[in-house]
Design a protein around this motif. Structure first.
Motif, PDB file in Angstrom:
ATOM      1  N   ARG A  93       0.857  -1.066  -0.278  1.00 49.89           N
ATOM      2  CA  ARG A  93      -0.112  -0.113  -0.096  1.00 49.89           C
ATOM      3  C   ARG A  93       0.807   1.335  -0.057  1.00 49.89           C
ATOM      4  O   ARG A  93       0.469   2.264  -0.566  1.00 49.89           O
ATOM      5  N   TYR A  94       1.974   1.242   0.684  1.00 50.40           N
ATOM      6  CA  TYR A  94       2.863   2.483   0.779  1.00 50.40           C
ATOM      7  C   TYR A  94       3.512   2.564  -0.663  1.00 50.40           C
ATOM      8  O   TYR A  94       3.630   3.874  -1.196  1.00 50.40           O
ATOM      9  N   LEU A  95       3.812   1.616  -1.383  1.00 48.60           N
ATOM     10  CA  LEU A  95       4.608   1.773  -2.612  1.00 48.60           C
ATOM     11  C   LEU A  95       3.337   2.324  -3.424  1.00 48.60           C
ATOM     12  O   LEU A  95       3.734   3.165  -4.344  1.00 48.60           O
ATOM     13  N   LEU A 122      12.126   1.654   1.576  1.00 45.41           N
ATOM     14  CA  LEU A 122      11.960   0.350   2.356  1.00 45.41           C
ATOM     15  C   LEU A 122      13.126  -0.034   3.208  1.00 45.41           C
ATOM     16  O   LEU A 122      12.841  -0.657   4.341  1.00 45.41           O
ATOM     17  N   SER A 123      14.309   0.132   2.641  1.00 47.19           N
ATOM     18  CA  SER A 123      15.467  -0.286   3.358  1.00 47.19           C
ATOM     19  C   SER A 123      15.694   0.441   4.747  1.00 47.19           C
ATOM     20  O   SER A 123      16.118   0.033   5.651  1.00 47.19           O
ATOM     21  N   ASP A 124      15.203   1.762   4.601  1.00 45.66           N
ATOM     22  CA  ASP A 124      15.340   2.770   5.813  1.00 45.66           C
ATOM     23  C   ASP A 124      14.371   1.911   7.144  1.00 45.66           C
ATOM     24  O   ASP A 124      14.714   2.655   8.199  1.00 45.66           O
ATOM     25  N   VAL A 125      13.438   1.455   6.624  1.00 45.19           N
ATOM     26  CA  VAL A 125      12.534   1.126   7.634  1.00 45.19           C
ATOM     27  C   VAL A 125      12.812  -0.540   7.973  1.00 45.19           C
ATOM     28  O   VAL A 125      11.665  -1.021   8.544  1.00 45.19           O
ATOM     29  N   GLY A 126      13.718  -1.129   7.586  1.00 40.45           N
ATOM     30  CA  GLY A 126      14.124  -2.488   7.576  1.00 40.45           C
ATOM     31  C   GLY A 126      13.598  -3.447   6.982  1.00 40.45           C
ATOM     32  O   GLY A 126      13.697  -4.673   7.105  1.00 40.45           O
ATOM     33  N   THR A 127      13.041  -3.029   5.655  1.00 39.94           N
ATOM     34  CA  THR A 127      12.603  -4.099   4.619  1.00 39.94           C
ATOM     35  C   THR A 127      13.755  -3.950   3.547  1.00 39.94           C
ATOM     36  O   THR A 127      13.693  -3.183   2.829  1.00 39.94           O
ATOM     37  N   GLU A 128      14.255  -5.171   3.231  1.00 40.74           N
ATOM     38  CA  GLU A 128      15.164  -5.483   2.340  1.00 40.74           C
ATOM     39  C   GLU A 128      14.530  -6.088   1.234  1.00 40.74           C
ATOM     40  O   GLU A 128      14.509  -7.474   1.279  1.00 40.74           O
ATOM     41  N   VAL A 129      14.334  -5.463   0.118  1.00 39.73           N
ATOM     42  CA  VAL A 129      14.048  -6.330  -1.091  1.00 39.73           C
ATOM     43  C   VAL A 129      14.806  -5.849  -2.299  1.00 39.73           C
ATOM     44  O   VAL A 129      15.335  -4.656  -2.113  1.00 39.73           O
TER      45      VAL A 129
END
Length: 357
Positions: free
Chosen positions: A87-89, A108-115
């Motif tokens: 939803r954010y994307l 996303l990486s800044d909030v801990g989601t690595e993709v």
């Protein structure tokens, strides 16, 4: 020793399911269920169909639990992105369409989601959002937008007979090696520079011509090449040579309307005075509004048709243009004019911005 290691790996589940088991046909699975319903046991069915007894048991248990012998979709790999992240994307790209996949990955990486950026692109595609080259449209100032709205309001209730009596006019540039000649080619690796896979180019574009044309609901009117750089005087000469002849050929009658855009040559004091002497009914026109002129669609048709014939020089370019202009079907012209009310509605619906037309 090898046998011991193999047994250990199998026991710990490392080797288990590495080789996919055979998938039996739907017909075979249905036969298993049919025989089972007739009272046959697993062992007997296995012998009758020459299928392992464990497989027979698996088919029957699945049927009892799911009520089907169809191959059901597996659970698959767990999604890398949560519904919240998706939803954010979506919100991010809808608010800022020019944001890149790499920028989204960093967010996303800044909030801990690595993709990966590729995962983000794939996710957005699944949500119906695709990366596309932005359409080029005229820059509309607040004054332009207001003018477009006024034009829309003052003409939206015009009857179709009014639009059928309008002579639509415009100029366009035809290039010998223009963008219509650019397209994709299918080729193999390392074959990019084979002659059949290349697009020849020449300095300064290879030549071009400027054309003035007109049309109405009844068909195309006169088409004339503009010699050199057109000024107000030459524009008046072109109108004097072509407009009334086109009006007569297209049978527009006495109450016809002349349309032109707000090019400086068209609205100069000299041209304005010349048009007043002629006494033609001039259609008021909002600036920066090519999407409101249906002749733009015919220019597109013309350029495509000429490009297909691959003119070799400017002489052929002009000849092909006249030839293809005359071939444009009357039905095409009639459809463009009869749908003009849709253009006006589009202007209102898109809040005076540029429309798809």
């Amino acid at each position: 020793m090898t046998a011991i290691i193999s047994s250990f790996l199998t026991f710990t589940g490392v080797v288990t399911n590495m080789v996919k088991s055979r998938e039996w046909s739907r017909k075979t699975r249905e036969e298993v269920i049919t025989l089972h319903r007739k009272g046959n046991g697993y062992k007997k069915i296995a012998k009758m169909l020459n299928i392992p007894r464990d497989t027979i048991g698996s088919i029957i248990r699945k049927f009892k639990a799911k009520g089907t012998v169809e191959t059901l979709p597996g659970c698959g790999r767990k999604k890398m992105l949560t519904s919240t992240a998706v939803r954010y994307l979506k919100r991010r790209v809808e608010k800022s369409p020019r944001v890149t996949a790499e920028e989204l990955r960093k967010d996303l990486s800044d909030v801990g989601t690595e993709v990966s950026a590729q995962t983000i692109r794939r996710t957005l595609r699944n949500e119906g959002l695709h990366a596309r080259t932005p359409r080029r449209t005229p820059l509309l100032s607040p004054k332009n937008k207001k003018s477009r709205l006024q034009y829309d309001k003052s003409h939206v209730d015009k009857p179709q007979t009014f639009w059928d009596s309008v002579l639509w006019t415009d100029e366009t540039k035809l290039e010998l090696f223009g963008p219509m000649d650019q397209r994709y080619v299918w080729r193999r690796k390392n074959m990019a520079y084979e002659e059949k896979n290349t697009l020849p180019t020449v300095k300064h574009g290879g030549g071009s011509i400027m054309l003035w044309g007109c049309f109405a609901s009844a068909g195309t009117g006169k088409l004339q090449r503009v010699q050199g750089t057109m000024n107000s005087l030459q524009y008046q000469e072109i109108l004097d040579d072509n407009v009334m002849q086109s009006v007569t050929n297209l049978r527009l009658g006495r109450r016809w309307t002349f349309q032109q855009d707000n090019d400086p040559k068209h609205t100069s004091k000299s041209t304005t005075a010349w048009l007043q002497i002629k006494g033609w009914n001039i259609l008021e026109w909002p600036s920066q509004s090519p999407d409101l002129n249906p002749i733009e669609n015919l220019w597109w048709d013309l350029k495509k048709a000429v490009a297909v014939r691959k003119p070799k020089n400017v002489t052929e370019l002009e000849a092909f243009a006249h030839d293809e202009w005359a071939k444009i079907p009357v039905d095409r012209c009639k459809t463009l004019v009869s749908s003009y009310a849709s253009r006006l509605k589009a202007v209102y619906n898109c809040k005076r911005m540029c429309t798809k037309y």
